[in-house]
Design an enzyme around this catalytic site. Sequence first.
Site, PDB file in Angstrom:
ATOM      1  N   ARG A   1       0.743  19.038   2.657  1.00  0.00           N
ATOM      2  CA  ARG A   1       1.618  18.328   1.736  1.00  0.00           C
ATOM      3  C   ARG A   1       2.901  18.001   2.501  1.00  0.00           C
ATOM      4  O   ARG A   1       3.543  18.881   3.062  1.00  0.00           O
ATOM      5  CB  ARG A   1       1.953  19.222   0.545  1.00  0.00           C
ATOM      6  CG  ARG A   1       2.940  18.557  -0.372  1.00  0.00           C
ATOM      7  CD  ARG A   1       3.355  19.446  -1.517  1.00  0.00           C
ATOM      8  NE  ARG A   1       4.290  18.717  -2.341  1.00  0.00           N
ATOM      9  CZ  ARG A   1       5.298  19.289  -2.978  1.00  0.00           C
ATOM     10  NH1 ARG A   1       5.490  20.583  -2.915  1.00  0.00           N
ATOM     11  NH2 ARG A   1       6.107  18.551  -3.698  1.00  0.00           N
TER      12      ARG A   1
ATOM     13  N   ASN B   1       0.985  23.952   2.074  1.00  0.00           N
ATOM     14  CA  ASN B   1       2.199  23.428   1.449  1.00  0.00           C
ATOM     15  C   ASN B   1       3.342  24.311   1.939  1.00  0.00           C
ATOM     16  O   ASN B   1       3.516  25.430   1.484  1.00  0.00           O
ATOM     17  CB  ASN B   1       2.039  23.518  -0.077  1.00  0.00           C
ATOM     18  CG  ASN B   1       3.264  22.984  -0.805  1.00  0.00           C
ATOM     19  OD1 ASN B   1       4.282  22.663  -0.194  1.00  0.00           O
ATOM     20  ND2 ASN B   1       3.160  22.909  -2.123  1.00  0.00           N
TER      21      ASN B   1
ATOM     22  N   LEU C   1       6.299  18.308 -15.724  1.00  0.00           N
ATOM     23  CA  LEU C   1       7.417  19.177 -16.095  1.00  0.00           C
ATOM     24  C   LEU C   1       7.175  20.575 -15.534  1.00  0.00           C
ATOM     25  O   LEU C   1       6.442  21.385 -16.118  1.00  0.00           O
ATOM     26  CB  LEU C   1       7.551  19.227 -17.627  1.00  0.00           C
ATOM     27  CG  LEU C   1       7.560  17.870 -18.349  1.00  0.00           C
ATOM     28  CD1 LEU C   1       7.626  18.053 -19.853  1.00  0.00           C
ATOM     29  CD2 LEU C   1       8.711  17.005 -17.854  1.00  0.00           C
ATOM     30  N   GLY C   2       7.753  20.836 -14.367  1.00  0.00           N
ATOM     31  CA  GLY C   2       7.677  22.173 -13.760  1.00  0.00           C
ATOM     32  C   GLY C   2       9.106  22.625 -13.515  1.00  0.00           C
ATOM     33  O   GLY C   2       9.988  22.342 -14.327  1.00  0.00           O
TER      34      GLY C   2
ATOM     35  N   GLU D   1      -2.657  19.542  -7.396  1.00  0.00           N
ATOM     36  CA  GLU D   1      -2.271  18.774  -6.207  1.00  0.00           C
ATOM     37  C   GLU D   1      -3.092  19.184  -4.984  1.00  0.00           C
ATOM     38  O   GLU D   1      -3.394  18.360  -4.127  1.00  0.00           O
ATOM     39  CB  GLU D   1      -0.769  18.991  -5.929  1.00  0.00           C
ATOM     40  CG  GLU D   1       0.109  18.288  -6.956  1.00  0.00           C
ATOM     41  CD  GLU D   1       1.472  18.928  -7.116  1.00  0.00           C
ATOM     42  OE1 GLU D   1       1.546  20.030  -7.703  1.00  0.00           O
ATOM     43  OE2 GLU D   1       2.458  18.334  -6.660  1.00  0.00           O
TER      44      GLU D   1
ATOM     45  N   HIS E   1       6.541  13.860  -6.606  1.00  0.00           N
ATOM     46  CA  HIS E   1       5.431  14.405  -7.400  1.00  0.00           C
ATOM     47  C   HIS E   1       4.268  13.412  -7.483  1.00  0.00           C
ATOM     48  O   HIS E   1       3.460  13.461  -8.417  1.00  0.00           O
ATOM     49  CB  HIS E   1       5.857  14.699  -8.864  1.00  0.00           C
ATOM     50  CG  HIS E   1       6.792  15.854  -9.037  1.00  0.00           C
ATOM     51  ND1 HIS E   1       7.785  15.857 -10.001  1.00  0.00           N
ATOM     52  CD2 HIS E   1       6.885  17.033  -8.400  1.00  0.00           C
ATOM     53  CE1 HIS E   1       8.439  16.995  -9.942  1.00  0.00           C
ATOM     54  NE2 HIS E   1       7.932  17.731  -8.976  1.00  0.00           N
TER      55      HIS E   1
ATOM     56  N   GLY F   1       4.006  23.289 -15.136  1.00  0.00           N
ATOM     57  CA  GLY F   1       4.061  24.563 -15.874  1.00  0.00           C
ATOM     58  C   GLY F   1       4.543  24.416 -17.308  1.00  0.00           C
ATOM     59  O   GLY F   1       3.976  25.025 -18.226  1.00  0.00           O
ATOM     60  N   ILE F   2       5.576  23.603 -17.535  1.00  0.00           N
ATOM     61  CA  ILE F   2       6.101  23.437 -18.903  1.00  0.00           C
ATOM     62  C   ILE F   2       5.193  22.497 -19.703  1.00  0.00           C
ATOM     63  O   ILE F   2       4.804  22.805 -20.833  1.00  0.00           O
ATOM     64  CB  ILE F   2       7.549  22.895 -18.861  1.00  0.00           C
ATOM     65  CG1 ILE F   2       8.460  23.862 -18.088  1.00  0.00           C
ATOM     66  CG2 ILE F   2       8.069  22.650 -20.272  1.00  0.00           C
ATOM     67  CD1 ILE F   2       9.875  23.343 -17.831  1.00  0.00           C
ATOM     68  N   GLY F   3       4.827  21.372 -19.089  1.00  0.00           N
ATOM     69  CA  GLY F   3       3.989  20.392 -19.793  1.00  0.00           C
ATOM     70  C   GLY F   3       2.628  20.948 -20.168  1.00  0.00           C
ATOM     71  O   GLY F   3       2.053  20.607 -21.204  1.00  0.00           O
ATOM     72  N   GLU F   4       2.101  21.852 -19.329  1.00  0.00           N
ATOM     73  CA  GLU F   4       0.769  22.408 -19.605  1.00  0.00           C
ATOM     74  C   GLU F   4       0.803  23.545 -20.612  1.00  0.00           C
ATOM     75  O   GLU F   4      -0.194  23.820 -21.275  1.00  0.00           O
ATOM     76  CB  GLU F   4       0.147  22.938 -18.292  1.00  0.00           C
ATOM     77  CG  GLU F   4      -0.194  21.841 -17.316  1.00  0.00           C
ATOM     78  CD  GLU F   4      -0.507  22.377 -15.912  1.00  0.00           C
ATOM     79  OE1 GLU F   4      -0.971  23.521 -15.794  1.00  0.00           O
ATOM     80  OE2 GLU F   4      -0.271  21.636 -14.945  1.00  0.00           O
ATOM     81  N   ASN F   5       1.953  24.222 -20.707  1.00  0.00           N
ATOM     82  CA  ASN F   5       1.981  25.481 -21.470  1.00  0.00           C
ATOM     83  C   ASN F   5       2.940  25.545 -22.647  1.00  0.00           C
ATOM     84  O   ASN F   5       2.741  26.369 -23.539  1.00  0.00           O
ATOM     85  CB  ASN F   5       2.334  26.639 -20.529  1.00  0.00           C
ATOM     86  CG  ASN F   5       1.307  26.799 -19.443  1.00  0.00           C
ATOM     87  OD1 ASN F   5       0.125  26.932 -19.738  1.00  0.00           O
ATOM     88  ND2 ASN F   5       1.728  26.749 -18.196  1.00  0.00           N
TER      89      ASN F   5
ATOM     90  N   ARG G   1      18.313  21.649 -11.602  1.00  0.00           N
ATOM     91  CA  ARG G   1      18.918  20.382 -11.156  1.00  0.00           C
ATOM     92  C   ARG G   1      19.438  19.615 -12.367  1.00  0.00           C
ATOM     93  O   ARG G   1      18.802  19.627 -13.429  1.00  0.00           O
ATOM     94  CB  ARG G   1      17.888  19.501 -10.445  1.00  0.00           C
ATOM     95  CG  ARG G   1      17.477  20.024  -9.102  1.00  0.00           C
ATOM     96  CD  ARG G   1      16.502  19.054  -8.426  1.00  0.00           C
ATOM     97  NE  ARG G   1      15.591  19.798  -7.575  1.00  0.00           N
ATOM     98  CZ  ARG G   1      14.304  19.516  -7.418  1.00  0.00           C
ATOM     99  NH1 ARG G   1      13.754  18.488  -8.038  1.00  0.00           N
ATOM    100  NH2 ARG G   1      13.565  20.257  -6.638  1.00  0.00           N
TER     101      ARG G   1
END
Length: 399
Positions: free
Chosen positions: A89, A10, A207-208, A384, A178, A330-334, A239
């Site tokens: 990727r 990547n 959500l990262g 991924e 994504h 990162g956000i969605g998982e944690n 962003r």
Amino acid sequence: MNKDGILVINCGSSSLKYSLIDPDNGDVFIEGIAERLTNKSASISINYLDNNWSHSLASPHDHKMAIAALVELLREKKLVKHIVAVGHRVVHGGETYAQPTLITNEVKQTIFALAKIAPLHNPANLIGIEAAEAAFDSLPQVAIFDTAFHQTMPSKAYLYGLPYSLYKKHSIRKYGFHGTSHYFVAKQAALLLDKPFNQCNLISAHLGNGCSVTAVKNGLSVDSSMGFTPLEGVMMGSRSGSIDPGIIFHLIEQLNYTPEQVNHMLNKESGLLGISELSNDCRSLEEAMNIDGNAQAKLALDIFSYQIAKSISSLSASLSELDGIVFTGGIGENSSYVREQITAQLSLLNISLDHQQNKQLRFGRAGNIAQSTSRPCLVIPTNEEWVIAEQTFELLNKD
Ligand code: ADP
């Protein structure tokens, strides 16, 4: 390691991430990152099983050197013979690539031509491809495109309300990004829900640092929040996400911004960072809010959560059934806090959380955080790299 693996690459403009993966089960044999490649302090780190190996790169530091350092380690550890292919990727496949693709000169030319609509990503991806070709000249190289999963969107979802000629002549349309992550978590969700993937209807929120929300109908992407570029959609780390395009003219015509300044501001100085004036990082904002009572950090997270809840609700228009929603990245998982804020605004979709489960499902754990009476609300760590390894392997072993 005594099995064959796929080397997954990547490549960004100043970094190169890589891993050697078992395509059957996603086991990682070796992984690492070379960072600040255009900078004097370039470094490379490699995790090999339980050992960490890192060192500074000698000058000149570039992507080829990073791959050369990796090859050196692979040779030293006698792993080169186990690599059967390299999977890359690639961010933008335009309308040309909806499937994993064996890289040829023609494919490289198309990836190069698509840099016109993905100037920040495709040129860097090509550098990685060429560096890997030079290092592993006898191995097949395969491109897996971030946009590919979204090529099933119908025209009513991917066209903007702009003159049609802009689409026909200049390829201006929504592409969605994504895709590899949304595909992976949707497939995992099907397993958790015990339903065939091609009958699953989901809304997934990746959500990262970048964030996007995708509607999946019968296993296919039918709409997504990111658009022509990854700037559209929900607010992200730095962003802005979608804004009134009139603001751009106001900035240029009334406030004397240059187009470059607007571009930089919308991509690098907005989002969580812009509102909080503190950080683009969700964890730092939660700390500032909880420990220091920082109101702007809370405001940034409030706007972020509201925009994601709105995006999930609006994407439900593209589905006639909804088996569940999925959080990843990162956000969605944690972040149990952000998940709580988002889902509190989704009661019309019959979603209510089991607060205990929500607090527990973090740091790589997957499962359902909703109450038993609620529509399922799944947390699924994305992977991924495994998708890239698996699809590369499958392409090369097709009859
Ligand atoms: P990228 O898009 O660069 O791959 P990630 O998917 O790693 O990024 O997500 C990075 C985001 O995840 C950051 O905002 C980070 O603060 C957030 N994050 C990671 N761990 C936690 C945590 N424990 N609590 C809240 N947010 C977290």
